[in-house]
Write an enzyme that holds these catalytic residues in place. Structure first.
Site, PDB file in Angstrom:
ATOM      1  N   LYS A  88       9.297  14.212  -7.551  1.00  0.00           N
ATOM      2  CA  LYS A  88      10.022  14.890  -8.630  1.00  0.00           C
ATOM      3  C   LYS A  88       9.189  14.780  -9.901  1.00  0.00           C
ATOM      4  CE  LYS A  88      14.540  15.256 -10.763  1.00  0.00           C
ATOM      5  NZ  LYS A  88      14.130  15.197 -12.161  1.00  0.00           N
ATOM      6  N   TYR A  94       7.405  24.587  -6.656  1.00  0.00           N
ATOM      7  CA  TYR A  94       8.149  24.059  -5.521  1.00  0.00           C
ATOM      8  C   TYR A  94       9.194  25.029  -4.987  1.00  0.00           C
ATOM      9  CZ  TYR A  94      10.733  22.674  -9.710  1.00  0.00           C
ATOM     10  OH  TYR A  94      11.345  22.674 -10.931  1.00  0.00           O
ATOM     11  N   CYS A 108      12.650  -9.239 -52.518  1.00  0.00           N
ATOM     12  CA  CYS A 108      11.674  -9.480 -51.443  1.00  0.00           C
ATOM     13  C   CYS A 108      10.931  -8.178 -51.140  1.00  0.00           C
ATOM     14  CB  CYS A 108      12.414  -9.974 -50.203  1.00  0.00           C
ATOM     15  SG  CYS A 108      11.362 -10.030 -48.743  1.00  0.00           S
TER      16      CYS A 108
HETATM   17  S1  IVH Z   1      13.952  21.739  -6.851  1.00  0.00           S
HETATM   18  C1  IVH Z   1      18.282  23.682  -8.142  1.00  0.00           C
HETATM   19  N1  IVH Z   1      11.842  20.232  -6.699  1.00  0.00           N
HETATM   20  O1  IVH Z   1      13.957  18.499 -11.519  1.00  0.00           O
HETATM   21  C2  IVH Z   1      17.066  23.116  -8.735  1.00  0.00           C
HETATM   22  N2  IVH Z   1      12.964  20.340  -8.783  1.00  0.00           N
HETATM   23  O2  IVH Z   1      17.363  18.675 -11.746  1.00  0.00           O
HETATM   24  C3  IVH Z   1      16.031  22.998  -7.688  1.00  0.00           C
HETATM   25  N3  IVH Z   1      11.902  19.027 -10.543  1.00  0.00           N
HETATM   26  O3  IVH Z   1      15.244  21.333 -13.024  1.00  0.00           O
HETATM   27  C4  IVH Z   1      14.922  22.255  -8.197  1.00  0.00           C
HETATM   28  N4  IVH Z   1      10.242  18.271  -9.340  1.00  0.00           N
HETATM   29  O4  IVH Z   1      12.784  20.850 -13.324  1.00  0.00           O
HETATM   30  C5  IVH Z   1      12.830  20.678  -7.492  1.00  0.00           C
HETATM   31  N5  IVH Z   1       9.942  18.954  -6.395  1.00  0.00           N
HETATM   32  C6  IVH Z   1      10.900  19.407  -7.193  1.00  0.00           C
HETATM   33  C7  IVH Z   1      11.004  19.041  -8.541  1.00  0.00           C
HETATM   34  C8  IVH Z   1      12.052  19.530  -9.303  1.00  0.00           C
HETATM   35  C9  IVH Z   1      10.801  18.290 -10.533  1.00  0.00           C
HETATM   36  C10 IVH Z   1      12.788  19.204 -11.726  1.00  0.00           C
HETATM   37  C11 IVH Z   1      13.190  20.602 -12.006  1.00  0.00           C
HETATM   38  C12 IVH Z   1      14.692  20.643 -11.954  1.00  0.00           C
HETATM   39  C13 IVH Z   1      15.045  19.193 -12.028  1.00  0.00           C
HETATM   40  C14 IVH Z   1      16.206  18.874 -11.109  1.00  0.00           C
END
Ligand code: IVH
Length: 685
Positions: free
Chosen positions: A117, A243, A448
């Site tokens: 993430k 992603y 001070c």
């Molecule tokens: S999938 C429905 N995959 O994390 C949202 N999100 O709250 C699907 N993020 O807003 C997102 N790495 O900005 C997905 N490998 C990843 C991710 C990712 C970072 C962020 C993204 C999203 C938040 C999730």
């Protein structure tokens, strides 16, 4: 072939070559060509396009930085809302997620994909017939900012997809290589981020240029994407990973892991380290493994994401209004690092409070470098049993303020020096006191220098007298040079003395003097707040000024009369009385009066209504424009009231980066939301 045709063919060829090498270098991380040769190709293309301007096309690799600085961003409505994922923090919560998924899909096999993430800024890119058409931020999930010009400057974002424009040529030439259809609209989503190494470089440069450093790579990325001049964005080392191929996009595969493969074939940088897991237990293992290994990456990740692999199953699982049922985030717990306590020093605050502060060997924790951490008071020092020379664990949760959580006793060598709070103030030498019932020590010497400096700084701060240009360093100089012994002296500063100060000069001196002069007209309630009376914040200053609209009247008020004021209790009343009774304070207030600082409230009738009069405001996420404290002070100064949670009584929610559940609640309840920029505008009214 004529000269023009030849140029056209060569331009076409050069663009193809440069795109190929860009992809090798920025996307696949497998450069095939020395930089010098690449630069030569680029130079040749630039020259040919200069000689044949009619052949320039916006998707040419020479046109990454295009367009003029803008005044603001247009709004883009997302084709499909950009939801966010639910967060979990334990393996058991992941098992519960798996149970929910299975309940929805009885008797079906479910595979999961586990991804890192990324801790950046989410973006949506739309390609039309293979050419980058728009790029937008997430915004409120339904509509975001059109930041296409800024995203174009990021080299790992292709302006043209592979298998796009070049495909026609490939087939014409009879190539049998595998191509991906790029006709029609393709929307992809991913994350823009700044690698840690780039972040450190940017901050080193900002320090050299006297600009405030970014707190962490995510803020740096978010701040960069919001710059109005793409040329400046091009200087920031931003990168992107993708992603998601938005359903409905051309050439959609059957599973998420295949979709990740498709992203790669399109020439996009797909999220690395994605793994297909046959059950939740192996997904959990993968998450826990990365939790330990996160430091191996040159960019920040704040957790893992677990997604159902089959896109058909994803569709059937669907989403709630806030988040999909097919995916979940597993957030890493607060990050901790160990480091060494080099020293423990004592800081004296504005109200004379003495605070022990651990000076640490600098260590990078959860996205920023930490070199000091408060130890709060002697009780805390003893509770931790922290000594100078100890190795300690420093932790940062979601918040930015680091804390020392424990001492690694196993690493204690020799006899590290114990620390004791001093009996006298480390700045002025006066004996310190510990008021009955309190854990804090105080220096009660109003003269001070430490207190004087911090109280002048407070007096001049935004929300108080708002003296532009009077920051910490200058205040320190004024006090150290003997030009100011209290804030009353600000109004008697001589131009000749100021010009002499290092780094001041004529212009800054004149600016400062006129800023000081302007501050005389601030409303009485702000003056009251600026005095720095303990427990009197912006809001309390307003109610007091409402009931006692002049200094003369306030001086006569008894403690009882004061405590009768709404929101003012005996503690505040006592503090106000004590402050106004002190001969030193009276003397300083007299200086302000003589200088012409406003000591009376303007008559209520006919007075302009304040921008946020009577409004209840909630803050969520981090603002780039100002700190949370500054925002609070400014909102209260504009007549608003800041509360902690969103309800139907909330009038306005200010949404910063990475907003929490308050933001969703605001959307659900239909409460008005604005961002930091919007708040600035509102306050400027
Ligand atoms: S999938 C429905 N995959 O994390 C949202 N999100 O709250 C699907 N993020 O807003 C997102 N790495 O900005 C997905 N490998 C990843 C991710 C990712 C970072 C962020 C993204 C999203 C938040 C999730």
């Amino acid at each position: 072939m004529g000269a023009k045709k030849r140029a056209e063919a060569r331009i076409d060829e050069l663009r193809g070559l440069i795109r190929h090498h860009d992809r090798k270098y920025y996307v696949e991380n497998e450069p095939e060509m020395p930089d010098r040769e690449y630069d030569q190709l680029m130079m040749e293309l630039v020259e040919l396009e200069r000689d044949h301007p009619e052949l320039v096309r916006p998707d040419s690799p020479t046109r990454r930085v295009a367009g003029e600085p803008t005044e603001g961003f247009a709004t883009v409505v997302h084709s499909v809302p950009m939801l966010s994922l639910d967060n979990t923090y334990s393996a058991d919560e992941l098992r519960e997620f798996d149970a929910r998924v299975r309940k929805h899909l009885p008797d079906e096999d479910v595979d999961y994909v586990v991804e890192i993430k990324l801790d950046g800024v989410s973006v949506a890119l739309t390609y039309e017939d293979g050419v980058l058409a728009t790029g937008a931020t997430r915004g409120d999930g339904r509509r975001g900012d059109d930041v296409t010009a800024n995203l174009r400057t990021i080299r790992s974002i292709p302006l043209v997809l592979s298998g796009g424009r070049s495909r026609a040529r490939a087939s014409r030439g009879g190539s049998r290589g595998r191509t991906t259809a790029t006709a029609g609209t393709i929307e992809v989503r991913g994350e823009v981020f700044m690698p840690r190494s780039g972040f450190e470089k940017v901050n080193r440069r900002r320090k050299r240029e006297d600009a405030a450093p970014f707190v962490n790579p995510r803020n740096a990325a978010a701040g960069s994407l919001k710059l109005l001049d793409p040329r400046e964005v091009a200087e920031r080392p931003l990168e992107a990973f993708f992603y998601q191929l938005v359903p409905g996009s051309a050439g959609e595969p059957a599973t998420h892991h295949e979709a990740i493969g498709t992203l790669g074939e399109l020439g996009l940088r797909a999220v690395p380290e994605a793994a297909l897991c046959a059950d939740i237990e192996s997904a959990i293992e993968r998450c826990e493994d990365w939790q330990k290994r996160r430091r191996e990456l040159d960019f920040d990740i704040d957790g893992m994401v677990i997604k159902v692999d089959s896109l058909d199953q994803q569709r059937r699982l669907g989403a709630t209004t806030k988040s999909p049922r097919w995916g979940i985030a597993y957030k890493f717990p607060a990050q901790a690092e160990t480091t060494v306590v080099e020293d423990i020093v004592v800081q004296v605050g504005r109200t004379g409070k003495l605070t022990p502060v651990a000076i640490l060997e600098p260590v990078f924790v959860a996205g920023s470098t930490v070199s000091r951490a408060t130890l709060h008071n002697q009780d805390e020092v003893e509770r931790l049993d922290v000594r100078i020379g100890d190795t300690v664990t420093v932790e940062k949760g979601g918040e930015v303020i680091p804390k020392v959580v424990s001492v690694v006793k196993a690493k204690r060598r020799g006899r590290p020096r114990r620390f004791r709070m001093p009996d006298s103030c480390p700045v002025c030498g006066e004996e310190v006191v510990r008021p009955a019932g309190e854990v804090d020590l105080r220096c009660e010497n109003v003269a001070c220098p430490a207190q004087v400096k911090r109280s002048i700084e407070h007096f001049a701060s935004r929300g108080a007298m708002d003296v532009d240009g009077l920051g910490t360093a200058l205040v320190d100089q004024l006090v150290d040079e003997g030009l100011a012994a209290d804030y009353g002296d600000l109004y008697g500063l001589a131009r000749d003395d100021l010009v002499e100060l290092p780094r001041m000069g004529e212009r800054s001196t004149d600016n400062l003097l006129s800023a000081i002069d302007r501050s005389k007209g601030r409303p009485f309630s702000r003056v009251l707040f600026a005095l720095g009376i303990r427990h009197v914040g912006v809001r309390v200053a307003e109610v007091i000024a409402g009931r006692f609209p002049s200094m003369a009247g306030l001086r006569k008020a008894t403690e009882e009369e004061l405590s009768e004021v709404d929101e003012v209790g005996p503690v505040i009343a006592g503090s106000v009385r004590a402050f106004l009774a002190s001969p030193e304070n009276r003397r300083v207030i007299a200086k302000l009066e003589r200088a012409g600082v406003r000591m009376k409230a303007a008559r209520a009738r006919g007075a302009a209504k304040k921008a946020l009069e009577g409004k209840t405001v909630v803050l969520t996420g981090s603002l780039e424009e100002m700190t949370r404290e500054e925002a609070k002070v400014a909102i209260e100064a504009a007549g608003g009231r800041v509360t902690g949670s969103v309800s139907s009584k909330t009038d306005l929610v200010v949404v910063g980066n990475d907003p929490g559940s308050k933001y969703r609640k605001a959307l659900d309840l239909g409460v008005e939301t604005i961002d930091g920029k919007g708040l600035r505008k509102l306050l400027a009214r």
